[in-house]
Design a protein around this motif. Structure first.
Motif, PDB file in Angstrom:
ATOM      1  N   VAL A  87      -3.260  -4.532 -14.446  1.00  0.00           N
ATOM      2  CA  VAL A  87      -2.797  -4.077 -13.135  1.00  0.00           C
ATOM      3  C   VAL A  87      -2.607  -2.560 -13.137  1.00  0.00           C
ATOM      4  CG1 VAL A  87      -0.903  -4.214 -11.468  1.00  0.00           C
ATOM      5  CG2 VAL A  87      -1.718  -6.284 -12.582  1.00  0.00           C
ATOM      6  N   GLU A  88      -2.026  -2.044 -14.190  1.00  0.00           N
ATOM      7  CA  GLU A  88      -1.746  -0.603 -14.269  1.00  0.00           C
ATOM      8  C   GLU A  88      -3.019   0.229 -14.282  1.00  0.00           C
ATOM      9  OE1 GLU A  88       0.632   2.909 -14.722  1.00  0.00           O
ATOM     10  OE2 GLU A  88       1.158   0.857 -14.166  1.00  0.00           O
ATOM     11  N   ASN A  89      -4.003  -0.224 -15.047  1.00  0.00           N
ATOM     12  CA  ASN A  89      -5.180   0.605 -15.282  1.00  0.00           C
ATOM     13  C   ASN A  89      -6.401   0.224 -14.454  1.00  0.00           C
ATOM     14  OD1 ASN A  89      -4.459   2.404 -17.798  1.00  0.00           O
ATOM     15  ND2 ASN A  89      -3.645   0.373 -18.238  1.00  0.00           N
ATOM     16  N   VAL A  90      -6.353  -0.926 -13.793  1.00  0.00           N
ATOM     17  CA  VAL A  90      -7.485  -1.347 -12.967  1.00  0.00           C
ATOM     18  C   VAL A  90      -7.071  -1.444 -11.504  1.00  0.00           C
ATOM     19  CG1 VAL A  90      -9.222  -3.128 -12.554  1.00  0.00           C
ATOM     20  CG2 VAL A  90      -8.568  -2.554 -14.902  1.00  0.00           C
ATOM     21  N   GLU A  91      -6.078  -2.292 -11.216  1.00  0.00           N
ATOM     22  CA  GLU A  91      -5.669  -2.501  -9.827  1.00  0.00           C
ATOM     23  C   GLU A  91      -4.979  -1.269  -9.247  1.00  0.00           C
ATOM     24  OE1 GLU A  91      -6.658  -4.934  -8.202  1.00  0.00           O
ATOM     25  OE2 GLU A  91      -7.237  -6.407  -9.714  1.00  0.00           O
ATOM     26  N   PHE A  92      -4.192  -0.588 -10.087  1.00  0.00           N
ATOM     27  CA  PHE A  92      -3.483   0.599  -9.622  1.00  0.00           C
ATOM     28  C   PHE A  92      -4.223   1.894  -9.939  1.00  0.00           C
ATOM     29  CE2 PHE A  92       1.126  -1.240  -9.583  1.00  0.00           C
ATOM     30  CZ  PHE A  92       0.752  -2.072  -8.545  1.00  0.00           C
ATOM     31  N   ASN A 112       0.011   2.248  -1.177  1.00  0.00           N
ATOM     32  CA  ASN A 112       0.321   3.144  -2.291  1.00  0.00           C
ATOM     33  C   ASN A 112       1.475   2.588  -3.116  1.00  0.00           C
ATOM     34  OD1 ASN A 112       0.879   5.275  -3.991  1.00  0.00           O
ATOM     35  ND2 ASN A 112       0.620   6.833  -2.434  1.00  0.00           N
ATOM     36  N   TRP A 113       1.198   2.235  -4.374  1.00  0.00           N
ATOM     37  CA  TRP A 113       2.221   1.737  -5.291  1.00  0.00           C
ATOM     38  C   TRP A 113       2.564   2.767  -6.366  1.00  0.00           C
ATOM     39  CZ3 TRP A 113       4.334  -3.315  -5.003  1.00  0.00           C
ATOM     40  CH2 TRP A 113       3.766  -4.126  -4.014  1.00  0.00           C
ATOM     41  N   SER A 114       1.952   3.926  -6.280  1.00  0.00           N
ATOM     42  CA  SER A 114       2.128   4.932  -7.332  1.00  0.00           C
ATOM     43  C   SER A 114       3.045   6.073  -6.923  1.00  0.00           C
ATOM     44  CB  SER A 114       0.765   5.505  -7.732  1.00  0.00           C
ATOM     45  OG  SER A 114       0.204   6.245  -6.662  1.00  0.00           O
ATOM     46  N   GLY A 115       3.262   6.260  -5.626  1.00  0.00           N
ATOM     47  CA  GLY A 115       4.076   7.372  -5.169  1.00  0.00           C
ATOM     48  C   GLY A 115       3.304   8.658  -4.988  1.00  0.00           C
ATOM     49  N   ASP A 116       1.988   8.601  -5.167  1.00  0.00           N
ATOM     50  CA  ASP A 116       1.171   9.808  -5.031  1.00  0.00           C
ATOM     51  C   ASP A 116      -0.256   9.373  -4.731  1.00  0.00           C
ATOM     52  OD1 ASP A 116      -0.144  12.204  -5.159  1.00  0.00           O
ATOM     53  OD2 ASP A 116       0.753  12.856  -7.043  1.00  0.00           O
ATOM     54  N   VAL A 117      -0.804   9.824  -3.608  1.00  0.00           N
ATOM     55  CA  VAL A 117      -2.155   9.407  -3.220  1.00  0.00           C
ATOM     56  C   VAL A 117      -3.204   9.979  -4.168  1.00  0.00           C
ATOM     57  CG1 VAL A 117      -1.606   9.110  -0.791  1.00  0.00           C
ATOM     58  CG2 VAL A 117      -2.341  11.361  -1.608  1.00  0.00           C
ATOM     59  N   GLU A 118      -2.837  10.983  -4.951  1.00  0.00           N
ATOM     60  CA  GLU A 118      -3.785  11.590  -5.873  1.00  0.00           C
ATOM     61  C   GLU A 118      -3.594  11.120  -7.306  1.00  0.00           C
ATOM     62  OE1 GLU A 118      -6.275  13.273  -4.863  1.00  0.00           O
ATOM     63  OE2 GLU A 118      -5.615  13.388  -2.771  1.00  0.00           O
ATOM     64  N   SER A 119      -2.712  10.153  -7.524  1.00  0.00           N
ATOM     65  CA  SER A 119      -2.440   9.651  -8.874  1.00  0.00           C
ATOM     66  C   SER A 119      -2.550   8.136  -8.884  1.00  0.00           C
ATOM     67  CB  SER A 119      -1.044  10.072  -9.350  1.00  0.00           C
ATOM     68  OG  SER A 119      -0.912  11.470  -9.368  1.00  0.00           O
ATOM     69  N   GLY A 120      -3.018   7.609 -10.005  1.00  0.00           N
ATOM     70  CA  GLY A 120      -3.109   6.167 -10.155  1.00  0.00           C
ATOM     71  C   GLY A 120      -1.960   5.641 -10.996  1.00  0.00           C
ATOM     72  N   GLY A 121      -1.819   4.313 -11.045  1.00  0.00           N
ATOM     73  CA  GLY A 121      -0.770   3.708 -11.850  1.00  0.00           C
ATOM     74  C   GLY A 121       0.603   3.851 -11.227  1.00  0.00           C
ATOM     75  N   THR A 122       1.591   3.317 -11.916  1.00  0.00           N
ATOM     76  CA  THR A 122       2.970   3.423 -11.455  1.00  0.00           C
ATOM     77  C   THR A 122       3.567   4.748 -11.911  1.00  0.00           C
ATOM     78  OG1 THR A 122       3.612   2.177 -13.431  1.00  0.00           O
ATOM     79  CG2 THR A 122       3.384   0.946 -11.387  1.00  0.00           C
ATOM     80  N   ASP A 123       4.660   5.118 -11.293  1.00  0.00           N
ATOM     81  CA  ASP A 123       5.331   6.376 -11.627  1.00  0.00           C
ATOM     82  C   ASP A 123       5.936   6.262 -13.026  1.00  0.00           C
ATOM     83  OD1 ASP A 123       6.885   8.653 -11.795  1.00  0.00           O
ATOM     84  OD2 ASP A 123       7.544   8.550  -9.719  1.00  0.00           O
ATOM     85  N   PRO A 124       5.521   7.087 -13.976  1.00  0.00           N
ATOM     86  CA  PRO A 124       6.078   6.998 -15.345  1.00  0.00           C
ATOM     87  C   PRO A 124       7.591   7.178 -15.394  1.00  0.00           C
ATOM     88  CG  PRO A 124       4.121   8.387 -15.298  1.00  0.00           C
ATOM     89  CD  PRO A 124       4.476   8.114 -13.876  1.00  0.00           C
ATOM     90  N   ALA A 125       8.150   7.898 -14.423  1.00  0.00           N
ATOM     91  CA  ALA A 125       9.588   8.152 -14.437  1.00  0.00           C
ATOM     92  C   ALA A 125      10.413   6.896 -14.169  1.00  0.00           C
ATOM     93  CB  ALA A 125       9.943   9.221 -13.407  1.00  0.00           C
TER      94      ALA A 125
END
Length: 508
Positions: A87-92, A112-125
């Motif tokens: 999910v992190e590396n494919v779906e997100f 948007n599940w990442s918090g940034d339209v220019e970034s993939g995956g979840t927010d590391p923070a």
């Protein structure tokens, strides 16, 4: 006699040399002290080995069980983390949008599940637990969970709110929404702590709150107030006012309207209009379209809500003015000569604007009828709306738009959206949603047309043809008399009821 006596004497003198007769053998078991030394030792050793053997078997069982449990645990952990890794590396993952998708700003429409339209995956923070909760919410919503259900009373929610009608009027809410809501709520609690430390991406908190509100909105009437509150928090959590802010304002306006807060609804809709067209000097419909495709779509959504509000509250003058001016705005946008000659992203934008014109045409027809204008005017606008929506359907299914006439209107031959939209991770969802909305609008427009033709213009044959078109669009192609997959039960009952009521008269 001599031989016999000699034999007896030998037996008497040496009894050990001659075995006794079976008849004289005792049936009593020999005692250990009666056994030879070697045999006595064997029996004692057998008794001693019994507990040792049981202990050895138990020890091996425990050892193998422990190994099996460890192996099962490791397998489950690998499968669990592997799913989250996917999910992190494919779906997100950030889709590789082509230049056309970005040009027409469909990347801004993406969930948007990442918090940034220019970034993939979840927010590391968010940390280990927070990121897992966000992924779990996505998996629960998209892939489903166990067969458990949540049930609310029928006076709490209605079928159109996202539940399924159950026995005795109970509403069964989709368990996927229930699970996703719980996971997102916990993720937001973690994000709030991270937000205080100022480690999150700028839009993470606002996006998580918007996603949570969207799920709550679909869970029923009881959750609408909470959904509105979460959208308001999402608005307050924005780092700045951007193009996406118009959609949040639009959602808050729509929810206020559903909750009966008309003044607040108008304020939020007008705010959405101003965000979409910043150069607007006064409240109302702008005189020109914004240059941004995303803002064009946002503006038309807000104007549709305003038009419907004025119509349903009896302010027919404003409703008519809003609908007519909005239609003029759509006409001011240059449309392509052929859908086949442009990119899928451009085509989807053009079809979206065409569908908005169809919705506004229905509003205008209803307003004109409410003002007691000639019924033929409303009928013409409804026919235009139905044909426009059907052109949208044909464009989405890869068929030419110019084969449709007012005299011969066919239902969409396929419920499958063209692969150029479906295969795009960015265009898939908006194209599917547009198909559903266009099909519903076309069915509604034809049904209203039939009602006017039957009751006002007194042309039952033309009315029956309109009802028939509505049934083709709203009904299932597999079984006659049943609604299509995405057709609301309440809508279908009205459409099918009009059709079967007039059908016997046409067969006479």
């Amino acid at each position: 006699m001599f031989r016999a006596r000699t034999a007896l004497q030998l037996v008497a003198r040496h009894p050990a040399r001659f075995p006794s007769s079976p008849r004289l053998h005792s049936s009593r078991s020999p005692r250990p002290e009666d056994l030879p030394p070697a045999q006595t030792h064997s029996v004692q050793e057998g008794f001693a080995q019994g507990p040792v053997f049981v202990f050895n078997v138990a020890k091996r069982f425990i050892r193998y069980s422990a190994i099996g449990l460890v192996a099962l645990g490791l397998t489950s952990a690998v499968a669990f983390e592997g799913t989250h890794f996917w999910v992190e590396n494919v779906e997100f993952a950030l889709p590789k949008d082509d230049a056309e998708s970005r040009k027409w700003e469909w990347n801004l429409e993406r969930e948007n599940w990442s918090g940034d339209v220019e970034s993939g995956g979840t927010d590391p923070a968010l940390g280990f637990q927070g990121r897992h909760l966000v992924r779990a919410a996505w998996m629960a919503q998209k892939w489903g969970v166990d067969q458990s259900t949540a049930v609310l009373s029928s006076d709490a929610v209605s079928q159109s709110d996202g539940g399924l009608l159950g026995p005795r009027g109970l509403i069964i809410i989709d368990p996927r929404l229930v699970k996703a809501e719980v996971f997102l709520r916990d993720a937001i609690a973690i994000a709030e702590g991270k937000g205080i430390e100022r480690k999150l991406r700028p839009w993470t908190m606002s996006q998580l709150l918007s996603l949570h509100a969207s799920i709550l909105e679909r869970m029923g009437a009881e959750s609408m107030k909470t959904a509105k509150a979460q959208y308001e928090r999402a608005w307050s959590s924005q780092p700045f006012i951007g193009p996406q802010s118009a959609r949040i304002a639009l959602k808050i306006g729509d929810l206020n309207r559903r909750l009966g807060h008309d003044t607040e609804a108008l304020a939020w809709w007008n705010r959405a209009v101003h965000i979409a067209q910043p150069n607007l000097e006064k409240t109302g419909v702008p005189s020109a379209m914004p240059s941004s495709p995303f803002s064009q779509r946002s503006l038309l959504f807000a104007l549709s809500s305003l038009s419907a509000f004025y119509a349903t509250t009896g302010d027919f003058t404003k409703a008519q003015s809003t609908a007519e001016t909005s239609l003029d705005l759509i006409r001011s946008v240059r449309q392509p000569e052929s859908i086949a000659s442009i990119s899928p992203a451009h085509a989807l934008h053009a079809l979206t604007l065409l569908q908005r014109s169809s919705v506004l045409a229905v509003h205008l027809a209803e307003v004109l009828y409410a003002q007691k204008k000639p019924a033929i005017l409303s009928t013409q606008w409804l026919t235009t709306a139905a044909e426009s929506s059907q052109r949208v359907l044909r464009g989405l299914t890869g068929l030419p738009l110019n084969n449709l006439t007012a005299d011969q209107v066919l239902a969409p031959p396929s419920t499958t959206v063209e692969s150029s939209f479906i295969n795009s991770p960015t265009l898939n969802k908006p194209a599917t949603s547009l198909y559903r909305d266009a099909r519903r609008t076309a069915a509604e427009a034809w049904n209203l047309t039939g009602i006017l033709l039957e009751t006002q213009i007194k042309n039952p044959r033309a009315a029956f043809a309109a009802y028939e078109n509505a049934v083709r669009l709203a009904g299932s192609s597999k079984e006659v008399g049943t609604p299509a997959d995405k057709t609301l039960k309440a809508d279908w009952e009205v459409i099918w009821g009009n059709y079967i009521r007039l059908k016997p008269k046409m067969e006479e």
